[in-house]
Design an enzyme around this catalytic site. Structure first.
Site, mmCIF file in Angstrom:
data_model
loop_
_atom_site.group_PDB
_atom_site.id
_atom_site.type_symbol
_atom_site.label_atom_id
_atom_site.label_comp_id
_atom_site.label_asym_id
_atom_site.label_seq_id
_atom_site.Cartn_x
_atom_site.Cartn_y
_atom_site.Cartn_z
ATOM 1 N N LYS A 204 34.029 37.921 36.191
ATOM 2 C CA LYS A 204 34.337 37.751 34.762
ATOM 3 C C LYS A 204 34.634 39.117 34.108
ATOM 4 O O LYS A 204 35.514 39.234 33.273
ATOM 5 C CB LYS A 204 33.179 37.053 34.039
ATOM 6 C CG LYS A 204 32.918 35.619 34.470
ATOM 7 C CD LYS A 204 34.038 34.644 34.158
ATOM 8 C CE LYS A 204 34.193 34.337 32.694
ATOM 9 N NZ LYS A 204 35.229 33.275 32.473
ATOM 10 N N THR B 135 31.689 36.050 28.938
ATOM 11 C CA THR B 135 30.253 35.787 28.902
ATOM 12 C C THR B 135 29.439 37.042 28.622
ATOM 13 O O THR B 135 29.866 38.161 28.965
ATOM 14 C CB THR B 135 29.819 35.178 30.264
ATOM 15 O OG1 THR B 135 28.400 35.249 30.372
ATOM 16 C CG2 THR B 135 30.408 35.917 31.447
ATOM 17 N N ASP B 136 28.248 36.837 28.056
ATOM 18 C CA ASP B 136 27.319 37.961 27.836
ATOM 19 C C ASP B 136 26.866 38.578 29.162
ATOM 20 O O ASP B 136 26.390 39.719 29.189
ATOM 21 C CB ASP B 136 26.102 37.515 26.992
ATOM 22 C CG ASP B 136 25.247 36.430 27.637
ATOM 23 O OD1 ASP B 136 25.637 35.902 28.708
ATOM 24 O OD2 ASP B 136 24.181 36.104 27.078
ATOM 25 N N GLU B 137 27.027 37.816 30.261
ATOM 26 C CA GLU B 137 26.577 38.329 31.566
ATOM 27 C C GLU B 137 27.345 39.567 32.009
ATOM 28 O O GLU B 137 26.877 40.309 32.873
ATOM 29 C CB GLU B 137 26.775 37.259 32.652
ATOM 30 C CG GLU B 137 25.818 36.116 32.539
ATOM 31 C CD GLU B 137 25.510 35.498 33.902
ATOM 32 O OE1 GLU B 137 25.380 34.283 33.940
ATOM 33 O OE2 GLU B 137 25.390 36.217 34.907
ATOM 34 N N TYR C 230 29.647 36.415 40.250
ATOM 35 C CA TYR C 230 30.207 35.677 39.108
ATOM 36 C C TYR C 230 30.488 36.629 37.950
ATOM 37 O O TYR C 230 31.621 36.713 37.450
ATOM 38 C CB TYR C 230 29.255 34.551 38.659
ATOM 39 C CG TYR C 230 29.542 34.061 37.249
ATOM 40 C CD1 TYR C 230 30.690 33.320 36.977
ATOM 41 C CD2 TYR C 230 28.678 34.357 36.190
ATOM 42 C CE1 TYR C 230 30.974 32.889 35.680
ATOM 43 C CE2 TYR C 230 28.955 33.933 34.899
ATOM 44 C CZ TYR C 230 30.100 33.196 34.643
ATOM 45 O OH TYR C 230 30.371 32.784 33.366
HETATM 46 P P1 NAD Z 1 32.236 24.449 33.989
HETATM 47 O O1 NAD Z 1 31.938 24.887 35.380
HETATM 48 O O2 NAD Z 1 31.494 23.304 33.389
HETATM 49 O O3 NAD Z 1 33.801 24.091 33.863
HETATM 50 C C1 NAD Z 1 34.803 24.853 34.466
HETATM 51 C C2 NAD Z 1 36.073 24.021 34.462
HETATM 52 O O4 NAD Z 1 37.125 24.802 35.037
HETATM 53 C C3 NAD Z 1 35.974 22.740 35.295
HETATM 54 O O5 NAD Z 1 36.535 21.652 34.595
HETATM 55 C C4 NAD Z 1 36.799 23.060 36.545
HETATM 56 O O6 NAD Z 1 37.385 21.909 37.142
HETATM 57 C C5 NAD Z 1 37.834 24.014 35.987
HETATM 58 N N1 NAD Z 1 38.382 24.914 37.011
HETATM 59 C C6 NAD Z 1 37.710 25.645 37.926
HETATM 60 N N2 NAD Z 1 38.563 26.319 38.712
HETATM 61 C C7 NAD Z 1 39.811 26.044 38.262
HETATM 62 C C8 NAD Z 1 41.130 26.446 38.643
HETATM 63 N N3 NAD Z 1 41.317 27.288 39.667
HETATM 64 N N4 NAD Z 1 42.190 25.963 37.946
HETATM 65 C C9 NAD Z 1 42.001 25.090 36.907
HETATM 66 N N5 NAD Z 1 40.796 24.656 36.530
HETATM 67 C C10 NAD Z 1 39.707 25.128 37.186
HETATM 68 O O7 NAD Z 1 32.090 25.763 33.105
HETATM 69 P P2 NAD Z 1 31.597 25.939 31.604
HETATM 70 O O8 NAD Z 1 30.127 26.095 31.592
HETATM 71 O O9 NAD Z 1 32.250 24.925 30.755
HETATM 72 O O10 NAD Z 1 32.233 27.366 31.293
HETATM 73 C C11 NAD Z 1 33.538 27.484 30.755
HETATM 74 C C12 NAD Z 1 33.870 28.949 30.579
HETATM 75 O O11 NAD Z 1 32.897 29.558 29.716
HETATM 76 C C13 NAD Z 1 33.843 29.757 31.871
HETATM 77 O O12 NAD Z 1 34.897 30.674 31.835
HETATM 78 C C14 NAD Z 1 32.505 30.486 31.828
HETATM 79 O O13 NAD Z 1 32.577 31.697 32.520
HETATM 80 C C15 NAD Z 1 32.331 30.688 30.347
HETATM 81 N N6 NAD Z 1 30.941 30.771 29.854
HETATM 82 C C16 NAD Z 1 30.042 29.779 30.131
HETATM 83 C C17 NAD Z 1 28.753 29.842 29.604
HETATM 84 C C18 NAD Z 1 27.729 28.758 29.859
HETATM 85 O O14 NAD Z 1 26.579 28.930 29.461
HETATM 86 N N7 NAD Z 1 28.091 27.639 30.465
HETATM 87 C C19 NAD Z 1 28.379 30.938 28.820
HETATM 88 C C20 NAD Z 1 29.314 31.948 28.574
HETATM 89 C C21 NAD Z 1 30.596 31.836 29.091
HETATM 90 O O1 TDX Z 2 16.957 26.060 39.037
HETATM 91 C C1 TDX Z 2 16.984 27.023 38.242
HETATM 92 N N1 TDX Z 2 15.813 27.658 37.918
HETATM 93 C C2 TDX Z 2 15.743 28.731 37.080
HETATM 94 O O2 TDX Z 2 14.663 29.263 36.826
HETATM 95 C C3 TDX Z 2 18.209 27.505 37.657
HETATM 96 C C4 TDX Z 2 19.531 26.843 37.988
HETATM 97 C C5 TDX Z 2 18.129 28.586 36.810
HETATM 98 N N2 TDX Z 2 16.948 29.191 36.539
HETATM 99 C C6 TDX Z 2 16.940 30.356 35.631
HETATM 100 C C7 TDX Z 2 17.916 31.450 35.988
HETATM 101 C C8 TDX Z 2 18.281 32.022 34.633
HETATM 102 O O3 TDX Z 2 17.333 33.005 34.256
HETATM 103 O O4 TDX Z 2 17.341 29.885 34.343
HETATM 104 C C9 TDX Z 2 18.176 30.839 33.682
HETATM 105 C C10 TDX Z 2 19.510 30.188 33.385
HETATM 106 O O5 TDX Z 2 20.155 29.951 34.622
HETATM 107 P P1 TDX Z 2 21.632 29.319 34.720
HETATM 108 O O6 TDX Z 2 21.663 28.025 33.997
HETATM 109 O O7 TDX Z 2 22.058 29.345 36.140
HETATM 110 O O8 TDX Z 2 22.455 30.324 33.804
HETATM 111 P P2 TDX Z 2 22.750 31.899 33.920
HETATM 112 O O9 TDX Z 2 22.544 32.418 35.277
HETATM 113 O O10 TDX Z 2 21.991 32.564 32.798
HETATM 114 O O11 TDX Z 2 24.324 31.897 33.596
HETATM 115 C C11 TDX Z 2 24.821 31.046 32.529
HETATM 116 O O12 TDX Z 2 25.026 31.763 31.346
HETATM 117 C C12 TDX Z 2 26.116 32.633 31.306
HETATM 118 C C13 TDX Z 2 26.090 30.285 32.935
HETATM 119 O O13 TDX Z 2 25.876 29.579 34.143
HETATM 120 C C14 TDX Z 2 27.246 31.207 33.044
HETATM 121 O O14 TDX Z 2 28.439 30.456 33.288
HETATM 122 C C15 TDX Z 2 27.394 31.959 31.746
HETATM 123 O O15 TDX Z 2 28.395 32.921 31.859
#
Ligand code: NAD
Ligand code: TDX
Length: 331
Positions: free
Chosen positions: A152, A123-125, A148
């Site tokens: 990562k 992730t960019d985070e 988190y």
């Molecule tokens: P999500 O939370 O929707 O899905 C995570 C999945 O992993 C779920 O299906 C969960 O059951 C499974 N999981 C969790 N723990 C596990 C374990 N111990 N063994 C096997 N399975 C397990 O997450 P997402 O938003 O789809 O993110 C997927 C990946 O992308 C993550 O690695 C996250 O860090 C990364 N990512 C997400 C975002 C975003 O904006 N959502 C952005 C950048 C990177």
């Molecule tokens: O209730 C809310 N109110 C609010 O203002 C929530 C849940 C979030 N926010 C803000 C916090 C952040 O600035 O919105 C922005 C986005 O929040 P999230 O959806 O929680 O995302 P973020 O914290 O940016 O992290 C996400 O992007 C990077 C994903 O959850 C991560 O899995 C990914 O790595």
């Protein structure tokens, strides 16, 4: 190609599996997912009857079991993670277990079984907060702000160490914030969309001016596909949406799409350690022929429409009924 996808029942992983099965014939996919609260087999209904798709409910931390079930596969794409920042602030331990130790287990399996490729979905985070005008490249130092992103970042460093020490053919994909259908309604966009549909308040953290770069989930999956097929071993690739917006802008857009009142937006206490802005460059993956294709306008409209037309998907999650359902069917 025989691909193990871990965490494939979650948001991005399920879109990636559907993308691969639609695009390629003859590819086999094994989805290993623990089905935590975020894993939802309904995300993969389309794949269930596909003979090239297999699902195994397992924890990536269970090394002995995983090394047996992955026999015959040659690539691992690791999406499995605890993924929500607010949960990591409340209960960090499981983030270290899954995001760090889970990654370590998969790397060990790849190393000993001689896998052809390991792709870590990061992730960019991990770069931390960007100052005004600052944009991080793949060379920028890691500077995570919360448990988190620290987990990562730790996983990324382990992955790179396996590349250097054991010559394991790895890639790391670091994307910006994804949005789209099937995203668990704890994250910003699906939470705000579903709350607005139900005329509930939209809890905007702090002054609402934190900036995120929004990437439509299918654009991310195409990017990961490009890395899988063209990524140079050992390299990191940023995947950006090129749609940096303040949270308040997105909140107002959602309200506009749903024809609701801005009065629903409710400023609340800020998240501790809240990163002000994420910003990454993605020239490196563009060099492999990828670019984001879905505009924020189109992607948001499509996402809002999906939540409007799929209340059965998110209402049971929000009511807690989903947890009961999956405990009964999948434990
Ligand atoms: P999500 O939370 O929707 O899905 C995570 C999945 O992993 C779920 O299906 C969960 O059951 C499974 N999981 C969790 N723990 C596990 C374990 N111990 N063994 C096997 N399975 C397990 O997450 P997402 O938003 O789809 O993110 C997927 C990946 O992308 C993550 O690695 C996250 O860090 C990364 N990512 C997400 C975002 C975003 O904006 N959502 C952005 C950048 C990177
Ligand atoms: O209730 C809310 N109110 C609010 O203002 C929530 C849940 C979030 N926010 C803000 C916090 C952040 O600035 O919105 C922005 C986005 O929040 P999230 O959806 O929680 O995302 P973020 O914290 O940016 O992290 C996400 O992007 C990077 C994903 O959850 C991560 O899995 C990914 O790595």
């Amino acid at each position: 190609m025989n691909i193990v996808v871990t965490g494939g029942a979650g948001f991005i992983g399920s879109h990636f599996i559907k993308h691969i099965l639609r695009k390629y014939s003859g590819y086999k996919i094994l989805n290993i997912d623990k089905l935590t609260y975020a894993g939802n087999p309904e995300n993969l209904e389309e794949a269930e009857d596909n003979p090239d798709y297999t699902f195994v409910k397992e924890d990536i931390c269970s090394k002995r079991i995983i090394e047996k079930v992955v026999e015959g596969y040659d690539v691992i794409v690791n999406f499995a993670a605890e993924s929500h920042v607010d949960r990591s602030i409340e209960e960090p331990e499981v983030f270290l277990k899954t995001d760090v130790m889970g990654t370590f287990n998969l790397l060990e399996i790849c190393r000993t079984a001689g896998f052809k490729k390991y792709i870590q979905i990061s992730t960019d985070e991990t770069y931390g907060s960007a100052g005004g005008g600052e944009t991080f490249s793949e060379e920028s130092p890691l500077n995570p702000s919360n448990p988190y992103s620290a987990s990562k970042a730790a996983a990324d460093l382990l992955v790179l160490s396996y590349s250097k020490t054991y010559k394991l053919p790895v890639n790391i994909a670091r994307s910006t914030n994804n949005y789209g259908p099937n995203q668990y309604p704890e994250k910003f966009i699906p939470l705000f969309v579903t709350n607005a549909i139900e005329d509930k308040p939209l809890p905007l953290y702090g002054d609402g001016k934190n900036v995120r770069d929004w990437l439509f989930v299918e654009d991310n999956c195409r990017g990961i596909d490009v890395i899988l097929h063209k990524g140079i071993d050992g390299e990191i690739y940023n995947i950006a949406g090129e749609n940096e917006r303040e949270n308040i802008f997105i909140a107002k857009k959602i309200i506009e799409c749903l024809d609701k009142s801005e009065q629903l937006i409710k400023p609340v206490k800020d998240r501790p350690g809240h990163d002000r802005r994420y910003s990454i460059s993605c020239g490196k993956i563009k060099g492999l022929g990828w670019k984001p294709e879905v505009s924020l306008e189109d992607g948001l409209r499509l996402t809002v429409d999906w939540y409007k037309t799929h209340p059965q998907w998110w209402k049971k999650i929000k009511s807690g009924e989903f947890l009961e359902y999956y405990k009964k069917h999948y434990k």
